[in-house]
Scaffold this motif. Structure first.
Motif, PDB file in Angstrom:
ATOM      1  N   HIS A  60       7.898 -36.338   7.613  1.00 51.44           N
ATOM      2  CA  HIS A  60       8.633 -34.784   7.609  1.00 51.44           C
ATOM      3  C   HIS A  60       9.674 -35.237   8.501  1.00 51.44           C
ATOM      4  CE1 HIS A  60       8.622 -30.769   9.935  1.00 51.44           C
ATOM      5  NE2 HIS A  60       9.755 -31.009   9.401  1.00 51.44           N
ATOM      6  N   HIS A  62      14.288 -35.075   8.829  1.00 56.50           N
ATOM      7  CA  HIS A  62      15.655 -34.409   8.065  1.00 56.50           C
ATOM      8  C   HIS A  62      16.801 -35.298   8.179  1.00 56.50           C
ATOM      9  CE1 HIS A  62      13.595 -30.137   8.391  1.00 56.50           C
ATOM     10  NE2 HIS A  62      13.183 -30.805   9.191  1.00 56.50           N
ATOM     11  N   LYS A 153       8.942 -26.926  -0.089  1.00 51.74           N
ATOM     12  CA  LYS A 153       8.745 -26.566   1.187  1.00 51.74           C
ATOM     13  C   LYS A 153       9.283 -25.165   1.520  1.00 51.74           C
ATOM     14  CE  LYS A 153       9.842 -27.362   5.936  1.00 51.74           C
ATOM     15  NZ  LYS A 153      10.913 -27.938   7.040  1.00 51.74           N
ATOM     16  N   PHE A 155      10.083 -22.117   4.160  1.00 51.66           N
ATOM     17  CA  PHE A 155      10.290 -21.844   5.660  1.00 51.66           C
ATOM     18  C   PHE A 155       9.697 -20.184   5.567  1.00 51.66           C
ATOM     19  CE2 PHE A 155      13.328 -25.164   5.768  1.00 51.66           C
ATOM     20  CZ  PHE A 155      13.235 -25.646   7.056  1.00 51.66           C
ATOM     21  N   TYR A 158      13.417 -18.514  10.210  1.00 53.86           N
ATOM     22  CA  TYR A 158      14.791 -18.712  10.216  1.00 53.86           C
ATOM     23  C   TYR A 158      15.620 -17.700   9.126  1.00 53.86           C
ATOM     24  CZ  TYR A 158      13.963 -23.325  12.224  1.00 53.86           C
ATOM     25  OH  TYR A 158      13.584 -24.321  12.984  1.00 53.86           O
ATOM     26  N   HIS A 185       6.924 -24.470   7.133  1.00 57.88           N
ATOM     27  CA  HIS A 185       7.457 -24.295   8.400  1.00 57.88           C
ATOM     28  C   HIS A 185       6.580 -22.628   8.546  1.00 57.88           C
ATOM     29  CE1 HIS A 185      10.194 -24.310  12.033  1.00 57.88           C
ATOM     30  NE2 HIS A 185       9.454 -23.102  12.361  1.00 57.88           N
ATOM     31  N   HIS A 241       4.467 -29.236  11.458  1.00 55.99           N
ATOM     32  CA  HIS A 241       4.313 -29.241  12.950  1.00 55.99           C
ATOM     33  C   HIS A 241       3.583 -28.153  13.888  1.00 55.99           C
ATOM     34  CE1 HIS A 241       7.371 -26.464  11.516  1.00 55.99           C
ATOM     35  NE2 HIS A 241       8.502 -27.209  11.545  1.00 55.99           N
ATOM     36  N   SER A 290      11.952 -26.343  16.857  1.00 46.52           N
ATOM     37  CA  SER A 290      11.055 -25.000  16.653  1.00 46.52           C
ATOM     38  C   SER A 290       9.759 -25.748  15.771  1.00 46.52           C
ATOM     39  CB  SER A 290      11.666 -24.069  15.883  1.00 46.52           C
ATOM     40  OG  SER A 290      12.561 -23.325  16.664  1.00 46.52           O
ATOM     41  N   ASP A 317       9.404 -35.218  12.596  1.00 42.96           N
ATOM     42  CA  ASP A 317      10.310 -33.914  12.195  1.00 42.96           C
ATOM     43  C   ASP A 317      11.724 -34.308  12.965  1.00 42.96           C
ATOM     44  OD1 ASP A 317      11.244 -31.323  11.663  1.00 42.96           O
ATOM     45  OD2 ASP A 317      10.346 -30.282  13.264  1.00 42.96           O
ATOM     46  N   ALA A 319      15.290 -34.352  13.397  1.00 42.53           N
ATOM     47  CA  ALA A 319      16.229 -33.548  13.055  1.00 42.53           C
ATOM     48  C   ALA A 319      17.233 -33.616  14.135  1.00 42.53           C
ATOM     49  CB  ALA A 319      15.726 -31.842  13.092  1.00 42.53           C
ATOM     50  N   ASN A 342      18.209 -26.299  16.265  1.00 39.66           N
ATOM     51  CA  ASN A 342      16.987 -26.574  16.827  1.00 39.66           C
ATOM     52  C   ASN A 342      16.753 -28.350  16.089  1.00 39.66           C
ATOM     53  OD1 ASN A 342      14.557 -23.615  16.142  1.00 39.66           O
ATOM     54  ND2 ASN A 342      16.642 -24.154  17.491  1.00 39.66           N
ATOM     55  N   GLY A 343      16.068 -28.949  16.682  1.00 42.81           N
ATOM     56  CA  GLY A 343      15.577 -30.347  16.205  1.00 42.81           C
ATOM     57  C   GLY A 343      15.839 -31.353  17.413  1.00 42.81           C
TER      58      GLY A 343
HETATM   59  O1  URP Z   1      13.404 -27.837  15.332  1.00 39.37           O
HETATM   60  C1  URP Z   1      13.281 -28.222  14.283  1.00 39.37           C
HETATM   61  N1  URP Z   1      12.074 -28.509  13.803  1.00 39.37           N
HETATM   62  N2  URP Z   1      14.291 -28.318  13.434  1.00 39.37           N
HETATM   63  C2  URP Z   1      14.412 -28.770  12.258  1.00 39.37           C
HETATM   64  C3  URP Z   1      14.088 -27.840  10.954  1.00 39.37           C
HETATM   65  C4  URP Z   1      12.581 -27.350  10.976  1.00 39.37           C
HETATM   66  O2  URP Z   1      12.242 -26.445  11.374  1.00 39.37           O
HETATM   67  O3  URP Z   1      11.680 -28.202  10.893  1.00 39.37           O
END
Ligand code: URP
Ligand code: ZN
Ligand code: ZN
Length: 488
Positions: A60, A62, A153, A155, A158, A185, A241, A290, A317, A319, A342-343
């Motif tokens: 996981h 990005h 995946k 979400f 968001y 997520h 996560h 997040s 994660d 990101a 976020n990330g």
């Molecule tokens: O805050 C995060 N984790 N950002 C990346 C996108 C996600 O929500 O996994």
């Protein structure tokens, strides 16, 4: 001459099932022999006193992904590969992210092209579905799933990415038909929206309120709902996560009921807390992710979940957004928590932090470390046994680990392109001194030998974990003449 291209000799080989002394012989990128007393190969690595581990798999992360706000991650496939390799990771599973209105086939093609050009370690993708149109569901996804893209995946939060429950069921049905796994997520969007509006209205906009705006119950609710929807359709699901005790309890209950429910937590939730969001000078923005960082009791719960098998893997994660106008500060030097992307970056430090804080402290043992960082995720995502194992026939993806090397993390010692690390100031014990990808030494003593485009897309098989249970909910069985099988 032994005939091996490469040997790793004299170390302790660690797999998810145990530790043995032995030498590893490699030919044409594949492990061809494991035995004591092998003759040296053309290249020979002395692993005496070191651990010989399967290269890590980050399931996981990005990479070069465009966010729904139009912001680009600070790493491309090359810089991400370099960072991952420095920390012992040799395979990544990032995302091909559909934005609404886009063709998924085009999106997958575009991400594949980026990785083909730049990745320097092996990879595959999860496909993010944000717009499950009839065409996407019936024409675009089936051939991709048959072609080895085995995870979809969703979400649940968001505003620009989330799918509703009906869409979730539609995508789950497609996944079930093709033996794909749903990954999600899971946070309740409306609870976050409500809390955010209240906070902003009352002037509570500093980074520390990011944690308040993502209530812990928003996570538990969405995890519960995702599990129920997956159970209804009979499709296995991976909860990404997990950060709270309550969400973990939902996962555990489902697992105890025999459902194919898998979960992960991430490095940051093991060592950081919401107090980090309150760092002075707006630096809390660096810690906005997040779900958000939680409290000490959650940190302990996450460790428990890793040790007792609730979590099949530890992911980063990753990101990454730079702490400047291209990323965290895109809305100016003093953003509200709502404006901060976020990330966190974490590809490189995932394995070292888990080793240092987990193995060295006795919270987990070495086989568990290997399972969580490599083998478990290879099995779940259908990469096993090509990846995630030290065995004859597996790819020679190996991290030769010095269990006693000590490093103090600083912003400029990490190799990603973010410019900071959330783990700066932490002292880590244990680090890979040599990292091998398909028989090529890509990192040795802190120096890389990596070429953009040398990474390859890995093969993925149908994994047992991703197969439906074949268990129909009582109210849906054929005796009532209304079975899910009848819907197939
Ligand atoms: O805050 C995060 N984790 N950002 C990346 C996108 C996600 O929500 O996994
Ligand atoms: Zn997420
Ligand atoms: Zn993520």
């Amino acid at each position: 001459m032994s005939g091996f291209d490469l040997t790793v000799r004299g170390g302790t080989i660690v797999t998810a099932s145990g530790e043995t002394a032995g030498d590893v012989g490699v030919k044409d990128g594949v492990i061809t022999q494991i035995a004591e007393g092998l003759e040296p190969g053309a290249e020979d690595i002395d692993a005496a006193g070191k651990l010989v581990l399967p290269g890590g798999i980050d399931g996981h992360c990005h990479i070069e992904q465009l966010s729904s706000f139009g912001l680009m991650n600070s790493d491309d496939f090359f810089t991400a590969s370099v960072a991952a390799a420095h920390g012992g990771t040799t395979t990544v599973v990032p995302f091909a992210a559909q934005h609404r209105g886009q063709s998924i086939s085009d999106v997958v093609k575009a991400y594949r092209a980026l990785a083909e050009e730049k990745a320097a370690i092996d990879y595959h993708f999860h496909i993010i579905v944000t717009d499950p149109t009839e065409d996407v569901l019936t024409k675009e996804l089936p051939p991709l799933l048959e072609d080895g893209f085995r995870t979809l995946k969703l979400f649940l939060t968001y505003d620009l990415m989330k799918v509703d429950d009906y869409q979730t069921l539609q995508v789950m049905e497609v996944a079930r038909k093709h033996g794909a796994l749903i990954v999600t997520h899971a946070e309740n969007n409306e609870m976050i929206r409500w809390a955010t509006e209240k906070l902003v209205k009352n002037g509570h906009t500093e980074p520390k309120f990011h944690a308040v705006s993502h209530p812990r119950l928003a996570e538990a609710e969405a995890v519960h709902r995702a599990i129920i929807l997956a159970r209804f359709i009979d499709v296995p699901i991976m909860i990404f996560h997990v950060t709270t005790r309550e969400a973990m309890d939902e996962v555990r209950r489902a697992q105890e009921a025999g459902l194919k429910v898998y979960a992960e937590t991430c490095t940051q939730y093991l060592v950081l807390t919401s107090d980090d969001l309150d760092r002075p000078g707006g630096e809390g923005a660096k810690f906005c992710c997040s779900p958000p960082l939680r409290d000490d009791t959650d940190v302990e719960a996450m460790w428990q979940g890793l040790a007792d098998g609730t979590f099949v893997t530890l992911s980063s994660d990753h990101a990454p957004y730079a702490y400047d106008e291209t990323g965290k500060l895109n809305a100016g030097d003093n953003p509200t928590f709502k404006q901060i992307p976020n990330g966190l970056p974490g590809l490189e430090l995932r394995m070292p932090v888990l080793f240092s804080e987990g193995v060295k402290t006795g919270r987990i043992n070495l086989p568990k470390f290997v399972e969580l960082t490599s083998t478990g995720i290879a099995r779940l995502y259908g990469l096993y046994p090509q990846k995630g194992e030290i065995a004859v026939g597996s790819d020679a993806d190996i991290a030769v680990w010095d269990p006693d090397a000590e490093k103090t993390i600083s912003d400029d010692m990490v190799h990603d392109n973010t410019g900071y690390s959330p783990f700066t100031g932490h002292t880590i014990t244990g680090w890979p001194e040599c990292v091998i990808s398909r028989g090529r030494i890509i990192v040795r003593d802190g120096k890389t030998d990596m070429a953009p485009g040398s990474g390859k897309i890995a093969k993925r098989e149908l994994s047992d974990q991703a197969k439906p249970l074949g268990r129909i909910e009582p109210e849906m069985d054929e005796t009532k003449n209304f079975g899910i099988r009848l819907l197939d």
